[in-house]
Scaffold this motif. Structure first.
Motif, short mmCIF file in Angstrom:
data_model
loop_
_atom_site.label_atom_id
_atom_site.label_comp_id
_atom_site.label_asym_id
_atom_site.label_seq_id
_atom_site.Cartn_x
_atom_site.Cartn_y
_atom_site.Cartn_z
N GLU A 1 28.23 40.15 3.52
CA GLU A 1 27.21 40.22 4.57
C GLU A 1 25.71 39.74 4.23
OE1 GLU A 1 27.88 44.00 6.36
OE2 GLU A 1 30.00 43.64 6.68
N PHE A 2 25.45 40.34 3.07
CA PHE A 2 24.38 39.74 2.63
C PHE A 2 24.04 38.45 2.46
CE2 PHE A 2 21.68 38.81 -1.45
CZ PHE A 2 20.42 39.34 -1.08
N ARG A 3 24.98 37.56 1.90
CA ARG A 3 24.92 36.37 2.15
C ARG A 3 24.94 35.47 3.31
NH1 ARG A 3 26.51 38.67 -2.57
NH2 ARG A 3 25.79 37.87 -4.43
N LEU A 4 25.85 36.03 4.38
CA LEU A 4 25.68 35.57 5.56
C LEU A 4 24.52 35.58 6.31
CD1 LEU A 4 28.87 37.36 7.24
CD2 LEU A 4 28.83 34.93 6.79
N GLY B 1 5.82 36.64 0.42
CA GLY B 1 6.27 35.25 0.75
C GLY B 1 7.67 35.10 1.06
N MET B 2 8.41 36.33 0.87
CA MET B 2 10.03 36.28 1.31
C MET B 2 10.05 36.13 2.80
SD MET B 2 11.14 40.12 0.88
CE MET B 2 12.63 40.11 0.62
N ARG B 3 11.03 35.83 3.25
CA ARG B 3 11.35 35.44 4.69
C ARG B 3 11.79 36.58 5.22
NH1 ARG B 3 15.86 31.17 5.37
NH2 ARG B 3 16.98 33.02 4.00
N GLU B 4 11.69 36.83 6.57
CA GLU B 4 11.76 38.19 7.24
C GLU B 4 13.36 38.34 7.08
OE1 GLU B 4 8.16 38.21 10.79
OE2 GLU B 4 10.25 37.78 11.37
N ILE B 5 14.12 37.34 7.46
CA ILE B 5 15.60 37.37 7.31
C ILE B 5 15.92 37.80 5.89
CG2 ILE B 5 15.97 34.72 6.84
CD1 ILE B 5 18.23 37.32 8.82
N ASP B 6 15.32 37.44 4.74
CA ASP B 6 15.83 37.74 3.48
C ASP B 6 15.51 39.23 3.16
OD1 ASP B 6 16.69 35.37 2.73
OD2 ASP B 6 14.71 34.89 1.94
N ALA C 1 12.81 43.62 10.74
CA ALA C 1 12.11 43.48 9.52
C ALA C 1 11.23 42.26 9.82
CB ALA C 1 13.15 43.18 8.58
N VAL C 2 9.99 42.57 10.45
CA VAL C 2 9.35 41.74 11.22
C VAL C 2 7.67 41.92 10.69
CG1 VAL C 2 10.79 41.30 13.12
CG2 VAL C 2 8.99 42.91 13.20
N ALA C 3 7.00 40.77 10.37
CA ALA C 3 5.53 40.92 10.16
C ALA C 3 4.53 40.11 10.93
CB ALA C 3 5.48 40.45 8.74
N GLY C 4 3.38 40.71 10.78
CA GLY C 4 2.41 39.58 11.60
C GLY C 4 2.68 39.45 13.04
N ALA C 5 2.40 38.12 13.32
CA ALA C 5 2.43 37.80 14.64
C ALA C 5 3.90 37.90 15.23
CB ALA C 5 1.88 36.22 14.76
N ASN C 6 4.99 37.91 14.13
CA ASN C 6 6.07 38.02 14.86
C ASN C 6 6.68 39.18 15.34
OD1 ASN C 6 6.55 35.42 14.28
ND2 ASN C 6 7.75 35.48 12.47
N ALA C 7 5.72 40.31 14.94
CA ALA C 7 5.84 41.60 15.34
C ALA C 7 5.29 41.71 16.98
CB ALA C 7 5.59 42.56 14.48
#
Lengths: 388, 388
Positions: free
Chosen positions: B172-175, A161-166, A197-203
């Motif tokens: 940068e992690f937080r950015l 459930g984490m976001r790709e950007i995280d 860092a991409v998953a599923g349809a976004n890749a």
């Protein structure tokens, strides 16, 4: 950082090529080109005559460049009026890297070296750079170890459930702490990248980047890499990152998943591993870049995956491996129409990947050095899909 | 993402300038230039005639570009042989951005548009881009809020004895988690940057980057930004970062310290604040870029800090503010020889800084918009040194 003997050897090889081509000297101003020969990435001009002593003219910072550069003749960048005296010999034809030099810069240097002919030595430069010395290979092995250490930690910070950007933030945080220099240099016009860092349809989404997988990105202004979407279960999570350490990068990709993956994905992954194995076995001096691509594409076709190979059907990338070193897009390129032979010491990121619309993207990437015994893997880490 | 009305207005302003200059149309291929007018950063060619309908020819990815672009006439990039028919009108003089176009690309497009004269519209392009619309200013305010939020967290992760690179990684992690797109676009040749998280003597070192502070960096291959040295007490810690959000960036710097700072540093900081206040008050339409620099340099000189202003003595940068927006080095530049008037809506990072050899570097940076009432601060956050 760059030993004097390394610099001497590089310059000597270039000078031989310049003489072979009837070029009187090479003028380098693109920072990474200057770094390669001098060990210093300052704002500078490097003149390498076809025979004799190079001249390193440093614009900014001279004091710092003096400490870094291993060239014997280092001077502050002189006023324009002194150039005619400085380059007064029998210099008619000057080699420059026109693949990267903007027209405004070109015109400035044409004026500075007035009356001389400028010829393009981009191909010579890229070919020379592609063959790594033992010193460079050792730097790339070190980069490989660091990158693998970060991949090894991925299961500790990948959360459902984490976001790709995280996920990207966590991965890049560890890259940076391990000494990653941050900036993945690319030579080609208009190329930009952050890692994936991409998953599923976004890749699956196609894009501007000249690679198999692009990512949805955060906005239309940066339409590549991770998005702010949450990562779902039962889809492939693609982590594709390069690391830069002492200027030298390596590139690798691994697949992670929460839950299970569709059998079609697992089958495509097995084909990617098969293609990688065949290519790694054949990364030997004398093999032709184009032929290696054809063979890889052939193996994909045999598995019925020709439309999925290296990208979204109809928008596929036309290569299966790219040189890496000081830049992410070095020679060789395992791609159609490149009828050049591999040379020992060339380093290549091999990345057979497949996009299966509706299911996601899957594949593998490792960086290898070309040797008499086939590819030496510089990113030594298990290839398998990591189920979490 | 870029509203149609925005794109129309930008194109219309450009067309007026093209007509004024007797140029028949503009050809854009540099990604950020194409994005500015179309809302799409794909691999594409954008043709804007001096009058009439623009044409957006997308090479890769066409499917994605179609979704993003707000141009009416979007087509796949055609084969070269179709270009003569596509551009068959009375087109003699074509504007291109020669500040960024590599010679190889230039020659390719010269051939494609054979017989036409190419003229440099770099200055027109940079000037138009420098004036932000209300839509753009709103995007930059959003970037400002995000960047300030990260600065506000700095005391929570700044630890005595931590390495500069660890501080950079935390920042940068937080950015990134806040949505930072990662890639700080710069237009000038050979410019590269990561942000700065540098302390004490490492903030003093001169370098290649065209700015007041460069940082020691991690190696001679990346001689800028944070190093792997530990941060000491009683020295200024400089955190200087940009953030990119929906393509638009802002830039700011704050000083932190464990313990105390030498009175000379605190005094220089007060002068930086004074210079910033004067400049902010004078960021009004009609004021001349050069004059603002001269006044700032004069205030530094009055305080006896002329040799320390904007860099290491003898290797100082010759500006006190740089435009920001889609790129980190936009117009205006508050620097000698730039005799242009400020325009309302221009956005500038103002960064008076001082290097005191042996003591470190100190100063301030905020991003402002030019308004009739002086600079609007887009990075609203206390300026004071944060003692920890």
């Amino acid at each position: 950082m760059v030993p004097k003997a390394e610099s001497d050897a590089r310059i000597s090889l270039l000078q031989q090529r310049l003489r072979d081509e009837g070029i009187d000297g090479a003028l380098f101003v693109y920072a990474v080109d200057v770094y390669y020969f001098t060990g210093s990435r300052q704002n500078a001009l490097l003149w390498i005559p076809a025979a004799g002593r190079p001249l390193h003219l440093i614009r900014r910072s001279y004091s710092r460049g003096r400490q870094e550069s291993v060239i014997d003749d280092i001077r502050p960048f002189p006023p324009s009026r002194e150039f005619p005296d400085l380059f007064s010999g029998d210099i008619r034809k000057i080699g420059v890297t026109l693949d990267v030099l903007p027209v405004q810069q070109y015109r400035f240097y044409k004026k500075l070296f007035h009356g001389r002919e400028f010829v393009d030595i981009s191909l010579i430069n890229r070919e020379l750079r592609s063959v790594k010395s033992p010193f460079e290979l050792e730097a790339m092995r070190a980069s490989g170890r660091k990158l693998c250490e970060v991949f090894a930690q991925a299961p500790s910070f990948l959360k459902p459930g984490m976001r790709e950007i995280d996920l990207a933030a966590e991965f890049e945080f560890r890259l940076r702490k391990s000494g990653h220099e941050g900036y993945l240099r690319m030579r080609a016009f208009n190329q930009e990248t952050t890692g994936l860092a991409v998953a599923g349809a976004n890749a699956e989404v196609p894009g501007c980047f000249d690679g198999p997988l692009i990512g949805k990105g955060l906005s239309a202004a940066a339409p590549f890499g991770p998005s702010s979407d949450a990562i779902k279960t039962n889809v492939p999570i693609v982590i594709d990152y390069g690391i830069v350490f002492r200027g030298y990068m390596v590139d690798m990709t691994r697949i992670f998943a929460f839950g299970r993956l569709a059998p079609e994905l697992e089958r495509a992954f097995a084909v990617a591993i098969e293609i990688q194995a065949w290519l790694a076995e054949n990364l030997r001096p004398g093999r032709t870049w184009e032929d290696l691509y054809s063979e890889a594409a052939g193996l994909a076709a045999e598995a019925g995956l020709q439309d999925n190979f290296m990208g979204y059907p109809g928008e596929q990338a036309k290569f299966v491996g790219h040189g890496v070193g000081l830049e992410l897009d070095e020679f060789p390129v395992l791609a159609p129409k490149f009828k050049y032979p591999l040379q020992g010491g060339q380093t290549i990121a091999i990345e057979p990947k497949f996009v299966l619309p509706g299911l996601g993207a899957i594949g593998i990437e490792n960086t290898y050095a070309v040797t008499e015994n086939g590819g030496e893997k510089l990113t030594e880490f298990p290839d398998e899909i990591v189920y979490l």
